[in-house]
Write an enzyme that holds these catalytic residues in place. Structure first.
Site, PDB file in Angstrom:
ATOM      1  N   ARG A  21      23.589   1.564  19.948  1.00 59.57           N
ATOM      2  CA  ARG A  21      24.410   2.416  19.079  1.00 59.57           C
ATOM      3  C   ARG A  21      24.379   1.927  17.637  1.00 59.57           C
ATOM      4  O   ARG A  21      24.610   0.749  17.377  1.00 59.57           O
ATOM      5  CB  ARG A  21      25.857   2.431  19.564  1.00 59.57           C
ATOM      6  CG  ARG A  21      26.048   3.128  20.893  1.00 59.57           C
ATOM      7  CD  ARG A  21      27.522   3.139  21.277  1.00 59.57           C
ATOM      8  NE  ARG A  21      27.801   4.155  22.280  1.00 59.57           N
ATOM      9  CZ  ARG A  21      27.923   3.894  23.581  1.00 59.57           C
ATOM     10  NH1 ARG A  21      27.801   2.678  24.030  1.00 59.57           N
ATOM     11  NH2 ARG A  21      28.176   4.880  24.426  1.00 59.57           N
ATOM     12  N   SER A 189      36.061  16.345  27.548  1.00 57.86           N
ATOM     13  CA  SER A 189      35.650  16.506  26.156  1.00 57.86           C
ATOM     14  C   SER A 189      34.154  16.671  25.966  1.00 57.86           C
ATOM     15  O   SER A 189      33.730  17.105  24.911  1.00 57.86           O
ATOM     16  CB  SER A 189      36.146  15.326  25.337  1.00 57.86           C
ATOM     17  OG  SER A 189      35.352  14.196  25.600  1.00 57.86           O
ATOM     18  N   LYS A 248      44.115  11.628  18.042  1.00 54.75           N
ATOM     19  CA  LYS A 248      43.197  12.756  17.871  1.00 54.75           C
ATOM     20  C   LYS A 248      43.923  13.867  17.109  1.00 54.75           C
ATOM     21  O   LYS A 248      44.046  13.763  15.900  1.00 54.75           O
ATOM     22  CB  LYS A 248      42.595  13.139  19.214  1.00 54.75           C
ATOM     23  CG  LYS A 248      41.630  12.012  19.663  1.00 54.75           C
ATOM     24  CD  LYS A 248      41.017  12.120  21.028  1.00 54.75           C
ATOM     25  CE  LYS A 248      40.156  10.867  21.296  1.00 54.75           C
ATOM     26  NZ  LYS A 248      39.691  10.760  22.681  1.00 54.75           N
ATOM     27  N   THR A 363      26.451   8.741  28.115  1.00 52.17           N
ATOM     28  CA  THR A 363      27.696   9.505  27.907  1.00 52.17           C
ATOM     29  C   THR A 363      27.625  10.827  28.661  1.00 52.17           C
ATOM     30  O   THR A 363      28.628  11.303  29.196  1.00 52.17           O
ATOM     31  CB  THR A 363      27.917   9.737  26.398  1.00 52.17           C
ATOM     32  OG1 THR A 363      27.829   8.472  25.734  1.00 52.17           O
ATOM     33  CG2 THR A 363      29.277  10.340  26.122  1.00 52.17           C
TER      34      THR A 363
HETATM   35  C1  LIG Z   1      39.596   9.375  23.377  1.00 53.23           C
HETATM   36  C2  LIG Z   1      40.052   9.449  24.802  1.00 53.23           C
HETATM   37  C3  LIG Z   1      40.971   8.525  25.312  1.00 53.23           C
HETATM   38  C4  LIG Z   1      41.387   7.314  24.531  1.00 53.23           C
HETATM   39  O1  LIG Z   1      42.242   7.655  23.479  1.00 53.23           O
HETATM   40  P1  LIG Z   1      42.500   6.582  22.342  1.00 53.23           P
HETATM   41  O2  LIG Z   1      43.900   6.838  21.891  1.00 53.23           O
HETATM   42  O3  LIG Z   1      41.460   6.827  21.301  1.00 53.23           O
HETATM   43  O4  LIG Z   1      42.354   5.233  22.969  1.00 53.23           O
HETATM   44  C5  LIG Z   1      41.486   8.718  26.583  1.00 53.23           C
HETATM   45  N1  LIG Z   1      41.098   9.754  27.348  1.00 53.23           N
HETATM   46  C6  LIG Z   1      40.189  10.658  26.892  1.00 53.23           C
HETATM   47  C7  LIG Z   1      39.796  11.794  27.771  1.00 53.23           C
HETATM   48  C8  LIG Z   1      39.629  10.524  25.627  1.00 53.23           C
HETATM   49  O5  LIG Z   1      38.695  11.378  25.199  1.00 53.23           O
END
Ligand SMILES: *Cc1c(COP(=O)(O)O)cnc(C)c1O
Length: 407
Positions: A21, A189, A248, A363
């Site tokens: 990466r 996601s 997010k 991924t």
């Molecule tokens: C990004 C993500 C997490 C982790 O969230 P953070 O607050 O960034 O640690 C947990 N579950 C899923 C599905 C995610 O995409």
């Protein structure tokens, strides 16, 4: 022992598999999202627009959030000064947890330093609370849930992604008297598809299992108050433990669970990942609380977000680009080849100032390599237009398939 040589071998393995990466160094500029500056490896600066961020609503630059953070910083200082147990619980942490409990209409909430930690700490602690626990997990669950389940060191079963018949089959094969937890997500996601929440909850009821949902890609964005897909579908009260992030859509940092007061009390008391670590800085907790509070009423931002996603999907479909459309805000475009995926991403960045990470194995499965776009209310018509035109010309240039996979 030559430790350095062993590190070389480990790193070389990643290079050989094309999995090494490299980070793209981005300077975000408040007030300019999604536009930013890329600090190129050659030392030059290049303006870019960020198309793969998880700050889905632009809350990372929202005045309400920034003001709350400034205020808390000036009033409480930088760090929290301790773990939650030893001097690190402040009025800001309490307020944030109250906001989150209210968001999900649960008795209580518990804040962790990230949703990764919240998933890992909670899932690995549940077997201590329910001896003989069996954890049942969707195969596409996030790495944080997989790690938590592994760290719980109890019996576990994996069901095929969103395959309700398979989940039933798994449940039917288990000791009816054993305590069980079914862990899944509301939005996955990488494909941007919804979890089958209601169907899974029905099975949880039928087989006497607890339900654990990761709403990380939905909180702030779905439901009348941003409570997630379960809120939108009127299912929140049937879920035992809801996990979410503050990093997010809420644009700050931190993670949490919301559940019954007793469940939260038990996790609070037993989870090392909650207990033995310094709590979030007060300013971070204050900013997150302000963001959660704001998004309980700002439905305009949520609607704009969905609208931008629909516009981008419609325009890409119009050009026959193979987008994967499951009706969420995530817009994956299928490339299906790791080299081409990386090449398109490089060309987008260098020639068009459009930043999107290539998503390759591990991924996603081999052969499903993709670019994953995350439109937001701050991606205006100019940015969308530039992206669509760039993709159109690169697709022709690379002679890529234009058939629509998802139909
Ligand atoms: C990004 C993500 C997490 C982790 O969230 P953070 O607050 O960034 O640690 C947990 N579950 C899923 C599905 C995610 O995409």
């Amino acid at each position: 022992m030559d430790y350095t040589a062993k590190l070389d071998v480990a790193l070389e393995r990643l290079h050989e598999e094309g999995r090494y990466r490299t980070f793209i160094d981005i300077e975000r500029k408040r007030g300019m999202f999604p536009n930013a500056v890329w600090n190129r490896p050659d030392g030059e600066e290049q303006p870019v627009s960020v198309w793969c961020g998880n700050d889905y609503l632009g809350m990372g630059q929202h005045p309400v959030v920034l003001e709350a953070m400034h205020e808390a910083l000036d009033s409480a200082g930088a760090g929290s000064g301790g773990t939650r147990n030893i001097s690190g619980t402040t009025v800001y942490h309490k307020e944030l947890e109250a906001e989150l409990a209210d968001l999900h209409q649960k008795e209580a909430a518990l804040v962790f330093t990230s949703a990764y930690i919240a998933n890992d700490a909670t899932l690995s602690t549940l077997p201590k609370l329910f001896p003989g626990l069996i954890l049942i997990s969707d195969e596409l669950n996030h790495a944080s849930m997989i790690n938590g389940i592994r760290n719980g060191r109890c019996e576990k079963h994996i069901f095929r992604h969103n395959d309700i018949a398979h989940l039933r089959e798994v449940l039917e094969g288990l000791d009816p008297a054993a305590p069980k937890v079914i862990a899944f997500e509301s939005i996955y996601s990488m494909d941007g598809d919804f979890g089958l929440i209601e169907e899974i909850l029905d099975l949880a009821d039928e087989f006497g299992a607890l339900s654990y949902i990761d709403e990380v890609h939905a909180v702030g964005m779905y439901g009348p108050r941003g409570g997630g897909v379960a809120e939108r579908d009127g299912l929140m009260d049937r879920i035992d433990i809801i996990n979410g992030t503050l990093a997010k859509a809420y644009g700050v940092m931190g993670g949490y669970i919301a559940a019954s007061a007793k469940m939260v009390d038990a996790i609070r008391s037993y989870a090392p990942g909650f207990i033995f670590t310094t709590s979030l800085p007060p300013a971070v907790a204050a900013g997150a609380a302000a963001s959660v509070r704001h998004l309980k009423t700002d439905t305009v931002l949520r609607e704009q977000h969905q609208l931008q996603a629909r516009i981008l999907k419609t325009r890409l479909k119009g050009l026959g680009l193979p987008i994967i459309d499951h009706g969420t805000h995530i817009v994956p475009v299928h490339v299906g080849n790791p080299t081409k995926c990386k090449m398109i991403s490089d060309r987008l960045l260098e020639d068009y100032g459009i930043y999107v990470q290539p998503i390759n194995y591990p991924t996603v499965p081999r052969g499903t390599e993709r670019l994953r776009f995350t439109p937001s209310p701050v991606h205006g018509p100019l940015e969308i237009d530039a992206l669509v035109k760039a993709l159109d010309s690169l697709w022709s240039h690379c002679a890529l398939n234009r058939a629509d996979l998802a139909g």
